[in-house]
Design an enzyme around this catalytic site. Structure first.
Site, PDB file in Angstrom:
ATOM      1  N   GLY A  72     -19.525   2.787 -56.427  1.00 32.83           N
ATOM      2  CA  GLY A  72     -17.755   1.832 -56.604  1.00 32.83           C
ATOM      3  C   GLY A  72     -17.521   2.079 -55.280  1.00 32.83           C
TER       4      GLY A  72
ATOM      5  N   ARG B 208     -13.075  11.159 -36.342  1.00 32.36           N
ATOM      6  CA  ARG B 208     -11.932  11.487 -35.226  1.00 32.36           C
ATOM      7  C   ARG B 208     -11.916  12.572 -34.891  1.00 32.36           C
ATOM      8  NH1 ARG B 208      -9.086   5.465 -33.972  1.00 32.36           N
ATOM      9  NH2 ARG B 208     -11.015   4.791 -32.953  1.00 32.36           N
TER      10      ARG B 208
ATOM     11  N   ARG C 188     -26.073   2.721 -55.140  1.00 29.98           N
ATOM     12  CA  ARG C 188     -26.296   3.977 -56.251  1.00 29.98           C
ATOM     13  C   ARG C 188     -27.539   4.031 -56.614  1.00 29.98           C
ATOM     14  NH1 ARG C 188     -21.912   0.909 -59.025  1.00 29.98           N
ATOM     15  NH2 ARG C 188     -19.813   1.840 -59.675  1.00 29.98           N
TER      16      ARG C 188
ATOM     17  N   ASP D 253     -16.561  11.164 -59.299  1.00 27.34           N
ATOM     18  CA  ASP D 253     -17.528  12.122 -59.948  1.00 27.34           C
ATOM     19  C   ASP D 253     -19.314  11.798 -60.203  1.00 27.34           C
ATOM     20  OD1 ASP D 253     -17.297   9.452 -61.632  1.00 27.34           O
ATOM     21  OD2 ASP D 253     -16.576  11.365 -63.238  1.00 27.34           O
TER      22      ASP D 253
ATOM     23  N   THR E 147     -12.395   6.327 -55.102  1.00 31.98           N
ATOM     24  CA  THR E 147     -12.556   4.664 -56.070  1.00 31.98           C
ATOM     25  C   THR E 147     -11.664   4.174 -56.998  1.00 31.98           C
ATOM     26  OG1 THR E 147     -13.162   4.834 -58.886  1.00 31.98           O
ATOM     27  CG2 THR E 147     -12.777   6.778 -57.737  1.00 31.98           C
TER      28      THR E 147
ATOM     29  N   ASP F 265     -11.171   3.327 -60.070  1.00 34.11           N
ATOM     30  CA  ASP F 265     -10.654   4.378 -61.556  1.00 34.11           C
ATOM     31  C   ASP F 265      -9.163   5.288 -61.294  1.00 34.11           C
ATOM     32  OD1 ASP F 265     -12.465   2.188 -61.791  1.00 34.11           O
ATOM     33  OD2 ASP F 265     -14.197   3.935 -61.942  1.00 34.11           O
TER      34      ASP F 265
ATOM     35  N   ASP G 122     -10.095   8.369 -61.804  1.00 37.07           N
ATOM     36  CA  ASP G 122     -10.583   8.669 -62.999  1.00 37.07           C
ATOM     37  C   ASP G 122     -10.803  10.567 -62.766  1.00 37.07           C
ATOM     38  OD1 ASP G 122     -12.291   8.620 -62.203  1.00 37.07           O
ATOM     39  OD2 ASP G 122     -13.924   7.692 -63.202  1.00 37.07           O
TER      40      ASP G 122
ATOM     41  N   ARG H  18       1.902 -19.797 -73.182  1.00 39.28           N
ATOM     42  CA  ARG H  18      -0.033 -18.724 -74.071  1.00 39.28           C
ATOM     43  C   ARG H  18       0.317 -17.805 -73.772  1.00 39.28           C
ATOM     44  NH1 ARG H  18      -3.554 -23.060 -70.338  1.00 39.28           N
ATOM     45  NH2 ARG H  18      -3.791 -23.936 -71.698  1.00 39.28           N
TER      46      ARG H  18
ATOM     47  N   ARG I  79     -13.337   1.596 -65.783  1.00 43.25           N
ATOM     48  CA  ARG I  79     -14.346   2.791 -66.727  1.00 43.25           C
ATOM     49  C   ARG I  79     -13.957   3.186 -67.758  1.00 43.25           C
ATOM     50  NH1 ARG I  79     -19.427   4.063 -63.774  1.00 43.25           N
ATOM     51  NH2 ARG I  79     -18.710   3.990 -61.184  1.00 43.25           N
TER      52      ARG I  79
ATOM     53  N   MET J 269       8.794 -16.666 -73.719  1.00 45.38           N
ATOM     54  CA  MET J 269       7.873 -17.599 -73.592  1.00 45.38           C
ATOM     55  C   MET J 269       6.696 -17.600 -73.062  1.00 45.38           C
ATOM     56  SD  MET J 269      10.415 -19.945 -73.534  1.00 45.38           S
ATOM     57  CE  MET J 269      10.339 -21.062 -72.318  1.00 45.38           C
TER      58      MET J 269
ATOM     59  N   GLU K 219     -10.810  -2.683 -69.687  1.00 42.12           N
ATOM     60  CA  GLU K 219     -12.345  -2.576 -69.464  1.00 42.12           C
ATOM     61  C   GLU K 219     -13.101  -1.529 -70.641  1.00 42.12           C
ATOM     62  OE1 GLU K 219     -15.417  -2.292 -66.142  1.00 42.12           O
ATOM     63  OE2 GLU K 219     -14.626  -0.535 -65.516  1.00 42.12           O
TER      64      GLU K 219
HETATM   65  P1  ADP Z   1     -18.569   6.969 -58.778  1.00 45.63           P
HETATM   66  O1  ADP Z   1     -19.349   8.556 -57.637  1.00 45.63           O
HETATM   67  O2  ADP Z   1     -18.224   6.424 -57.745  1.00 45.63           O
HETATM   68  O3  ADP Z   1     -18.355   7.948 -59.666  1.00 45.63           O
HETATM   69  P2  ADP Z   1     -21.759   6.862 -59.566  1.00 45.63           P
HETATM   70  O4  ADP Z   1     -21.589   7.252 -60.708  1.00 45.63           O
HETATM   71  O5  ADP Z   1     -22.582   6.290 -59.905  1.00 45.63           O
HETATM   72  O6  ADP Z   1     -20.427   6.559 -58.930  1.00 45.63           O
HETATM   73  O7  ADP Z   1     -22.757   7.466 -58.925  1.00 45.63           O
HETATM   74  C1  ADP Z   1     -23.032   7.748 -56.968  1.00 45.63           C
HETATM   75  C2  ADP Z   1     -24.151   8.165 -57.368  1.00 45.63           C
HETATM   76  O8  ADP Z   1     -24.092   9.623 -57.291  1.00 45.63           O
HETATM   77  C3  ADP Z   1     -25.411   7.907 -57.815  1.00 45.63           C
HETATM   78  O9  ADP Z   1     -26.374   6.320 -57.698  1.00 45.63           O
HETATM   79  C4  ADP Z   1     -26.385   8.590 -57.821  1.00 45.63           C
HETATM   80  O10 ADP Z   1     -26.958   8.604 -56.688  1.00 45.63           O
HETATM   81  C5  ADP Z   1     -25.177  10.163 -57.505  1.00 45.63           C
HETATM   82  N1  ADP Z   1     -24.832  10.741 -58.761  1.00 45.63           N
HETATM   83  C6  ADP Z   1     -24.561   9.877 -59.681  1.00 45.63           C
HETATM   84  N2  ADP Z   1     -25.008  11.449 -60.937  1.00 45.63           N
HETATM   85  C7  ADP Z   1     -25.344  12.224 -60.738  1.00 45.63           C
HETATM   86  C8  ADP Z   1     -25.971  13.574 -61.229  1.00 45.63           C
HETATM   87  N3  ADP Z   1     -26.246  14.030 -62.118  1.00 45.63           N
HETATM   88  N4  ADP Z   1     -27.006  14.321 -59.776  1.00 45.63           N
HETATM   89  C9  ADP Z   1     -26.820  13.776 -58.882  1.00 45.63           C
HETATM   90  N5  ADP Z   1     -26.304  12.270 -58.525  1.00 45.63           N
HETATM   91  C10 ADP Z   1     -26.100  11.965 -59.269  1.00 45.63           C
HETATM   92  O1  F6P Z   2     -15.572   2.339 -59.984  1.00 37.13           O
HETATM   93  C1  F6P Z   2     -15.749   1.786 -60.036  1.00 37.13           C
HETATM   94  C2  F6P Z   2     -15.863   0.678 -60.643  1.00 37.13           C
HETATM   95  O2  F6P Z   2     -15.374  -0.627 -59.931  1.00 37.13           O
HETATM   96  C3  F6P Z   2     -15.190   0.527 -61.874  1.00 37.13           C
HETATM   97  O3  F6P Z   2     -14.079   0.082 -62.511  1.00 37.13           O
HETATM   98  C4  F6P Z   2     -16.108  -0.447 -62.960  1.00 37.13           C
HETATM   99  O4  F6P Z   2     -16.361   0.066 -64.276  1.00 37.13           O
HETATM  100  C5  F6P Z   2     -17.911  -0.411 -62.284  1.00 37.13           C
HETATM  101  O5  F6P Z   2     -17.551   0.628 -60.935  1.00 37.13           O
HETATM  102  C6  F6P Z   2     -18.103  -2.047 -61.877  1.00 37.13           C
HETATM  103  O6  F6P Z   2     -19.600  -0.836 -60.991  1.00 37.13           O
HETATM  104  P1  F6P Z   2     -20.049  -2.495 -60.563  1.00 37.13           P
HETATM  105  O7  F6P Z   2     -20.012  -2.606 -59.210  1.00 37.13           O
HETATM  106  O8  F6P Z   2     -21.743  -2.006 -60.366  1.00 37.13           O
HETATM  107  O9  F6P Z   2     -19.992  -3.495 -61.129  1.00 37.13           O
END
Ligand code: ADP
Ligand code: F6P
Length: 319
Positions: free
Chosen positions: A11, A25, A72, A103, A125, A127, A129, A162, A171, A214, A222
């Site tokens: 994301g 740079r 992704r 991650d 990210t 998140d 996280d 309200r 996430r 109020m 989420e």
């Molecule tokens: P984020 O990096 O934000 O956690 P994702 O979990 O969607 O987002 O991972 C991003 C991309 O990283 C995935 O689409 C994939 O290409 C790669 N990736 C994720 N998990 C793995 C894994 N277990 N092994 C190899 N590549 C991975």
């Molecule tokens: O990891 C960033 C994030 O925006 C999360 O907060 C959310 O759950 C997810 O990505 C949404 O993913 P997508 O852009 O695929 O809808």
């Protein structure tokens, strides 16, 4: 080391562009060549690489999203996919890859490093996280976006007396809801890290009404989900009108905050230094206001700690 490449993955997050700029740079300043990879690991596998110079990152520090685009890519989760990626980098004479993402992207980088490509990760990210770093690039901007939205919702929910139930991204991590709830003076914060009792929440809302409140602003991460259902339940039990708002992808956009730009620049700069020091399979972060680099495996193994103290403060001062 002569040539590095850079990609953004998963994301998008505000501040990714500032990080790209810092990496490009710093690398050029140190006499390295830089290649930009389009669309994350998907673009790596299909060979979408192009050279980047100083001007290619002009006028991007203030922009949200990522100029390299992101994706992704399931193919990268396979050994064959990663081998394709490693071969492409070899063919372009690239010695090291900087990966900006979360991650999942770091797991990809770790596995790629086992195929002989030097890698370093930057936490991008909204998140927040990733346990090894206090903050991720994009979190502060998203937090301010949420804050702006809940300030507006407070106006209308006060006028109508309200309950406003707001669903917030993250996430499985409740940080965005927690920080926004504290900063925005929400009456209740519902996060996956804490238990949650719907009836207890209704009781708090009714007590608030008696005290003369109020409006009632309820932030739901989420990871708990179901803002619509919760709003209906609250309305049914309390008899007070309730509306649900799902902030959605608005939280991912916008010009990065000063804090995210500074963080991205510091971490991006350090990523190149770490590569020049000959290290690989590292991720860069910030802990106690110090820039750190940590082994990817170790970083991914650290268990996230929820900030109980912050949650207690928010709860205590909300009533
Ligand atoms: P984020 O990096 O934000 O956690 P994702 O979990 O969607 O987002 O991972 C991003 C991309 O990283 C995935 O689409 C994939 O290409 C790669 N990736 C994720 N998990 C793995 C894994 N277990 N092994 C190899 N590549 C991975
Ligand atoms: O990891 C960033 C994030 O925006 C999360 O907060 C959310 O759950 C997810 O990505 C949404 O993913 P997508 O852009 O695929 O809808």
């Amino acid at each position: 080391m002569k040539k590095i490449a850079i990609l953004t993955s998963g994301g998008d997050a505000p501040g990714m562009n500032a990080a790209i700029r810092a990496v490009v740079r710093t690398a050029l300043h140190n006499g390295l060549e830089v290649m930009g990879v389009e669309r994350g690991y998907a673009g790596l596998i299909s060979g979408e690489l192009h050279p980047m110079d100083r001007r290619s990152v002009s006028d991007i520090i203030q922009r949200g999203g990522t100029v390299l685009r992101t994706a992704r890519c399931n193919e990268f989760k396979t050994e064959e996919g990663r081998e394709k990626g490693a071969k492409i980098l070899k063919a372009y004479g690239v010695d090291a890859l900087v990966v900006i993402g979360g991650d999942g992207s770091f797991t990809g980088a770790k596995l790629l490093s086992k195929l002989g490509v030097k890698t370093v990760g930057l936490p991008g990210t909204i998140d927040n996280d990733l346990a090894y770093t206090d903050y991720t690039i994009g979190f502060d901007t998203a937090l301010n976006t949420v804050l702006d939205a809940i300030n507006k919702l407070r106006d209308t929910s006060t006028s109508h007396e309200r309950v406003s139930v707001v669903e917030i991204m993250g996430r499985n991590c409740g940080d965005l809801a927690l920080y926004a709830g504290l900063a925005g003076g929400a009456e209740s914060i519902v996060v996956p890290e804490k238990g949650f009792d719907k009836d207890e929440l209704c009781k708090t809302i009714l007590e608030g009404k008696v005290k003369g409140k109020m409006h009632n602003l309820i932030l739901v991460a989420e990871g708990v989900g179901g803002a619509e259902e919760l709003a209906s339940y609250v309305e049914e039990v309390t008899g007070i009108e309730a509306r649900a708002t799902i902030l959605g992808h608005i939280q991912r956009g916008g010009s990065p905050s000063a804090s995210d730009r500074v963080l991205a620049s510091k971490l991006g700069h350090r990523a190149v230094e770490v590569l020049l020091e000959g290290k690989t399979a590292r991720v860069i972060g910030i802990r106690n206001n110090q820039v750190i680099d940590v082994d990817i495996d170790e970083a991914l193994a650290i268990e996230r700690k929820f900030d109980e103290k912050l949650y207690d403060i928010a709860t205590e001062i909300s009533s």
